[in-house]
Design a protein around this motif. Structure first.
Motif, PDB file in Angstrom:
ATOM      1  N   LEU A 282     -13.062   2.530  -2.224  1.00 29.68           N
ATOM      2  CA  LEU A 282     -11.889   2.145  -3.004  1.00 29.68           C
ATOM      3  C   LEU A 282     -10.607   2.587  -2.311  1.00 29.68           C
ATOM      4  O   LEU A 282      -9.637   1.830  -2.229  1.00 29.68           O
ATOM      5  CB  LEU A 282     -11.974   2.746  -4.408  1.00 29.68           C
ATOM      6  N   TRP A 283     -10.601   3.804  -1.805  1.00 28.90           N
ATOM      7  CA  TRP A 283      -9.429   4.343  -1.120  1.00 28.90           C
ATOM      8  C   TRP A 283      -9.131   3.554   0.160  1.00 28.90           C
ATOM      9  O   TRP A 283      -7.987   3.167   0.410  1.00 28.90           O
ATOM     10  CB  TRP A 283      -9.687   5.813  -0.788  1.00 28.90           C
ATOM     11  N   GLY A 284     -10.153   3.307   0.951  1.00 26.77           N
ATOM     12  CA  GLY A 284      -9.949   2.600   2.213  1.00 26.77           C
ATOM     13  C   GLY A 284      -9.529   1.162   2.016  1.00 26.77           C
ATOM     14  O   GLY A 284      -8.600   0.678   2.676  1.00 26.77           O
ATOM     15  N   TYR A 285     -10.179   0.447   1.109  1.00 27.14           N
ATOM     16  CA  TYR A 285      -9.825  -0.945   0.852  1.00 27.14           C
ATOM     17  C   TYR A 285      -8.443  -1.056   0.220  1.00 27.14           C
ATOM     18  O   TYR A 285      -7.678  -1.985   0.507  1.00 27.14           O
ATOM     19  CB  TYR A 285     -10.863  -1.595  -0.060  1.00 27.14           C
ATOM     20  N   GLY A 286      -8.112  -0.119  -0.656  1.00 26.46           N
ATOM     21  CA  GLY A 286      -6.812  -0.163  -1.319  1.00 26.46           C
ATOM     22  C   GLY A 286      -5.650  -0.018  -0.365  1.00 26.46           C
ATOM     23  O   GLY A 286      -4.521  -0.428  -0.691  1.00 26.46           O
ATOM     24  N   HIS A 287      -5.892   0.526   0.804  1.00 33.79           N
ATOM     25  CA  HIS A 287      -4.809   0.694   1.775  1.00 33.79           C
ATOM     26  C   HIS A 287      -4.308  -0.625   2.345  1.00 33.79           C
ATOM     27  O   HIS A 287      -3.278  -0.640   3.022  1.00 33.79           O
ATOM     28  CB  HIS A 287      -5.242   1.632   2.902  1.00 33.79           C
ATOM     29  N   TYR A 288      -5.016  -1.707   2.079  1.00 36.71           N
ATOM     30  CA  TYR A 288      -4.452  -3.006   2.447  1.00 36.71           C
ATOM     31  C   TYR A 288      -3.100  -3.195   1.767  1.00 36.71           C
ATOM     32  O   TYR A 288      -2.129  -3.633   2.387  1.00 36.71           O
ATOM     33  CB  TYR A 288      -5.407  -4.126   2.034  1.00 36.71           C
ATOM     34  N   VAL A 289      -3.020  -2.826   0.493  1.00 37.25           N
ATOM     35  CA  VAL A 289      -1.757  -2.944  -0.251  1.00 37.25           C
ATOM     36  C   VAL A 289      -0.734  -1.952   0.280  1.00 37.25           C
ATOM     37  O   VAL A 289       0.451  -2.281   0.439  1.00 37.25           O
ATOM     38  CB  VAL A 289      -1.992  -2.730  -1.755  1.00 37.25           C
ATOM     39  N   VAL A 290      -1.160  -0.731   0.566  1.00 35.58           N
ATOM     40  CA  VAL A 290      -0.245   0.298   1.064  1.00 35.58           C
ATOM     41  C   VAL A 290       0.380  -0.135   2.387  1.00 35.58           C
ATOM     42  O   VAL A 290       1.614  -0.145   2.549  1.00 35.58           O
ATOM     43  CB  VAL A 290      -0.978   1.643   1.237  1.00 35.58           C
TER      44      VAL A 290
END
Length: 406
Positions: A282-290
């Motif tokens: 979740l953390w790694g994939y969410g960094h697309y938005v970041v």
């Protein structure tokens, strides 16, 4: 060598590609990884430049989807290598050569971004991706060759999954233009499914501190590109129009937003949260938005500058939104992925979500929108620091020394 010392990783001609230890001490990014990240700046800059042109010309319906597609390709290629190298970094001569081949693929992809944006010609982007992915498959096959049992099956699943996805991306070349968004959505989901399926039986030995550092370094690179893009825009506008009175507020607000983005992101030692794949995916994939929103801030500042000097024929509201929307998205996504795990009490938990709403509201402030958004971001950092000083920041684990709150 003592038990606490990290294993030797000096470069040799060829060594078995075995997993590194997840509990290994003193694990940091290598010079090769830093060079790999640096080369991605070219691709990020190309995607941002195309977004600026589309937004300045009043074509957000074309520019934003194109930017999201191109940035996914950039981010996913970077992420694939980063997680692989965290688990399997032999640093031998063959590993270095194959990594340099991946870098060549990145540069080919970057060269094809303008054609993909302007003419929906993805041939060069696809070929650059092919170069990168074949190199990655080779690395996974090396890992499979050097391992047995569940570890070997995981590596082979990765190699097969990457190959199948690369074939699937051919849809961008052979299907009609109107099918491109659907191809992208389907293939993006397929790509993100590969690690989930591959690691279902056995997780790779990625290193929490190393992964957190790699993501942090890429965040710095993206923010650095944002600073460079904004600086170039203000400089060229000032040289041609001498409109410093109208440009200084935009430059000041943009700089405050970028400084605050840095502070907010690095306020917490996120590696303490990354205990297993459950948190890491979740953390790694969410960094697309970041990453995507951080890079878009620079593009937005360029658009705001061009609107002031008359080069962008869009409204002040639209130009302001190109800055405030990605800034608000960055603030909220960092809270969602990072900071909420390190907050205790409603005051701490609500600081960043409230700030993201306030930054978004600045869109309605007319020509002062960027400066006001920057002041809101700076105030957010100040509030976080005050709350931290009062001892209202905490986690189930104690944050590491030297962190700041926001």
């Amino acid at each position: 060598m003592s038990e606490e010392s990290p294993p030797a990783r000096s470069s040799g001609l060829l060594r078995p590609m075995t997993e590194r230890g997840r509990e290994e001490e003193h694990r940091t990014a290598t010079p090769l990884e830093l060079f790999f990240d640096l080369c991605f700046v070219v691709a990020v800059a190309q995607a941002g430049r195309q977004l600026v042109h589309a937004l300045a010309e009043g074509h957000p319906g074309h520019g934003i989807p194109g930017y999201l597609m191109m940035f996914f390709a950039i981010w996913w290629a970077w992420m694939n290598f980063s997680w692989f190298s965290s688990a399997y970094d032999t640093d031998d001569a063959l590993y270095r050569v194959v990594t340099l081949v991946q870098i060549a693929g990145v540069l080919i992809l970057a060269a094809g971004i303008p054609r993909a944006f302007d003419a929906s010609d993805f041939s060069l982007v696809w070929f650059g991706y092919l170069v990168m992915r074949l190199a990655l498959v080779f690395q996974w096959l090396r890992a499979a060759h050097a391992s047995t049992g569940a570890e070997r099956r995981t590596a082979l699943r990765y190699a097969i999954g990457v190959c199948l996805c690369q074939v699937g991306w051919l849809g961008l070349l052979v299907l009609p233009d109107r099918a491109e968004p659907w191809v992208f959505v389907v293939m993006a989901i397929a790509e993100m499914t590969v690690p989930v399926v591959a690691e279902r039986g056995r997780a790779t030995a990625w290193h929490p501190h190393h992964i957190a550092e790699r993501y942090g370094l890429f965040t710095i690179i993206v923010l650095g590109e944002t600073v460079a893009a904004a600086t170039t825009a203000v400089q060229s506008a000032a040289d041609e129009h001498e409109a410093l009175g109208t440009l200084v507020p935009i430059a000041a607000g943009g700089l405050l937003l970028i400084f605050a983005a840095y502070w907010i992101y690095f306020a917490v030692p996120i590696h303490l949260h990354l205990a297993s794949n459950r948190q890491a995916f979740l953390w790694g994939y969410g960094h697309y938005v970041v990453f995507c929103s951080a890079a878009a801030m620079g593009a937005g500042i360029e658009v705001a500058v061009e609107q002031v000097i008359g080069k962008a024929h869009i409204s002040t509201f639209a130009a302001s939104a190109t800055v405030t929307v990605p800034a608000a998205l960055f603030t909220f996504s960092v809270w969602l992925l990072h900071s909420r795990h390190y907050k205790r009490g409603p005051a701490q938990q609500l600081t960043l979500p409230t700030a993201s709403v306030a930054v978004l509201a600045c869109t309605f402030a007319g020509s002062a929108a960027v400066l006001l958004a920057g002041l809101v971001a700076a105030a957010t950092v100040a509030v976080g620091a005050v709350l931290a000083a009062r001892g209202e920041t905490g986690l189930s684990e104690r944050p590491s020394r030297g962190t700041h709150a926001a």
